[in-house]
Scaffold this motif. Structure first.
Motif, PDB file in Angstrom:
ATOM      1  N   SER A 319       0.808  -1.220   0.000  1.00 41.90           N
ATOM      2  CA  SER A 319       0.000   0.000   0.000  1.00 41.90           C
ATOM      3  C   SER A 319       0.838   1.266   0.000  1.00 41.90           C
ATOM      4  O   SER A 319       0.302   2.354  -0.169  1.00 41.90           O
ATOM      5  N   GLY A 355      -3.079  -2.371  -2.468  1.00 43.53           N
ATOM      6  CA  GLY A 355      -3.659  -1.337  -1.621  1.00 43.53           C
ATOM      7  C   GLY A 355      -3.565   0.074  -2.145  1.00 43.53           C
ATOM      8  O   GLY A 355      -4.510   0.864  -2.003  1.00 43.53           O
ATOM      9  N   SER A 356      -2.448   0.422  -2.753  1.00 45.67           N
ATOM     10  CA  SER A 356      -2.256   1.795  -3.221  1.00 45.67           C
ATOM     11  C   SER A 356      -3.239   2.159  -4.326  1.00 45.67           C
ATOM     12  O   SER A 356      -3.541   3.339  -4.523  1.00 45.67           O
TER      13      SER A 356
END
Length: 424
Positions: A319, A355-356
């Motif tokens: 993330s 996640g990012s």
């Protein structure tokens, strides 16, 4: 927002500071879903006074691609709605009265007052009852469950975990709940999954096969101090309860305190921020205990699942960067399988991805820490819902969440076993 509106907001804040005390009352507060349609509107929403951002979790992640769920306190609510209208920003009321929604979360407990609650899996439980439940269920299944201390919290509470195993040489899956205190459905799931696993051993073929092949490390309360505070003082408290020299406010976001690009994008150095990363990596004893355990058992842990809410997402590493994770194909394969299993139960739709891109940037997160040190498959599992109740999911949804998320954990368990068998 014009000058007269800002003056009204300021007066409302002063009034609250002089009159608000004791257990926090959310009567009249509302959660709005806001739809910014331009960069100018995004900036305006980011500056809303006293806004508690629920989704995304902080103002910097507001964008024109997704609706914004935000709690607005009653003393500024009218002025905020007026200002949104003046700026031609669309919104709807998601939760009409936040305190009423909170009361609804515990109405089952209230109706059962005076009766045994510890083993009622359809209500939410405070710290003391969860701790007693762990001791009781360990005594009930002594040949399968080891009840042990993981560490000690900031306020001196013993952090306990359960090891559920038929063979100490088996590979393992690590499951934790309650990194964020206000996400009550998280420990509720940890309890019901443990029940399902133990009751299913010897009667359910899949559970039996999995428990014969896999050890389960389960930590229902990884942030016991924050969770206790969310019951006794401030229902929407998110962080731990530490306070360091020079800090203005209490609490560190435990999921920004891990050794995974610590201090990077998606965390804050401001102690009053809900994403405050703490003064240094693993400053929180709760995080240090989790990290030390993970490092010590790294050769066995094939999968790690951190249970959160809300959004209905399987959030994969990493993330903290937009660069694709090296094993993203493998991660996505198992995430899809779990999402498919969830859908088969009640038709609940989960999305999945790195996640990012699937959620927002986070540095210092637990799933990335575990992945970075070598756990092959990790995720943050964001449970129901997508906004109707947010963090205030009613009791009558505990059981359906439990059933569908158990299906996901059974899928993750198969993944852990497969990864162990195919390891280099």
């Amino acid at each position: 927002m014009n000058m007269s509106t800002w003056i009204k907001v300021a007066l409302g804040i002063v009034l609250c500071l002089t009159q608000c005390h004791g257990k926090k009352d959310y009567s009249g507060d509302q959660v709005l879903t806001i739809y910014p349609a331009s960069e100018e509107q995004v900036k305006f929403v980011q500056r809303l006074p006293e806004a508690d951002f629920w989704s995304p979790k902080y103002a910097e992640e507001v964008n024109i691609e997704k609706p914004v769920d935000v709690l607005i306190p009653r003393h500024v609510l009218g002025n905020v709605k007026e200002s949104l209208g003046e700026e031609d920003i669309s919104y709807k009321v998601m939760i009409e009265d936040v305190q009423a929604a909170m009361d609804n979360q515990v109405k089952g407990r209230m109706s059962r007052a005076g009766h045994e609650l510890v083993h009622d899996y359809n209500v939410y439980h405070p710290v003391e009852e969860i701790e007693q439940w762990m001791a009781d269920i360990s005594a009930e299944y002594p040949s399968l469950v080891t009840y042990e201390q993981l560490g000690v919290s900031t306020e001196g509470r013993n952090m306990h975990m359960m090891t559920i195993s038929t063979n100490p040489d088996n590979p393992a899956i690590l499951i934790d709940c309650t990194f964020h205190a206000r996400e009550w459905i998280s420990p509720a799931f940890c309890q019901c999954f443990t029940r399902n696993l133990l009751e299913g051993y010897g009667t359910d073929p899949l559970f039996t096969k999995q428990l014969n092949s896999l050890t389960y490390y389960i930590i229902p309360l990884i942030n016991p101090d924050g969770y206790k505070y969310s019951w006794d003082e401030e229902r929407l408290w998110r962080k731990t309860r530490s306070k360091y020299e020079g800090d203005e406010c209490y609490g560190t976001d435990a999921n920004r305190n891990c050794d995974a690009n610590y201090g990077g994008e998606g965390s804050s150095g401001d102690s009053c921020s809900i994403t405050y990363r703490g003064p240094y990596v693993e400053s929180e004893p709760e995080v240090k205990a989790f990290a030390d355990f993970t490092r010590a058992h790294l050769s066995k842990i094939m999968a790690y699942v951190s249970v959160h809410s809300y959004s209905q997402l399987v959030v994969l590493p990493r993330s903290y960067t937009g660069v694709p994770t090296p094993t993203l194909d493998v991660l996505m394969k198992y995430a899809k399988q779990a999402a498919d299993e969830i859908y088969r139960v009640h038709g609940t739709v989960y999305t999945y991805g790195q996640g990012s891109s699937s959620l927002y940037f986070v540095s210092g997160g637990s799933k990335d820490f575990a992945y970075d040190i070598g756990v092959p498959w990790t995720c943050t599992l964001e449970l129901r819902d997508t906004g109707e109740y947010g963090f205030l999911l009613p009791e009558d949804q505990i059981e359906p969440v439990c059933v569908e998320t158990t299906a996901a954990l059974r899928s993750f368990s198969d993944a852990a076993i497969e990864l162990w068998l195919n390891r280099d």
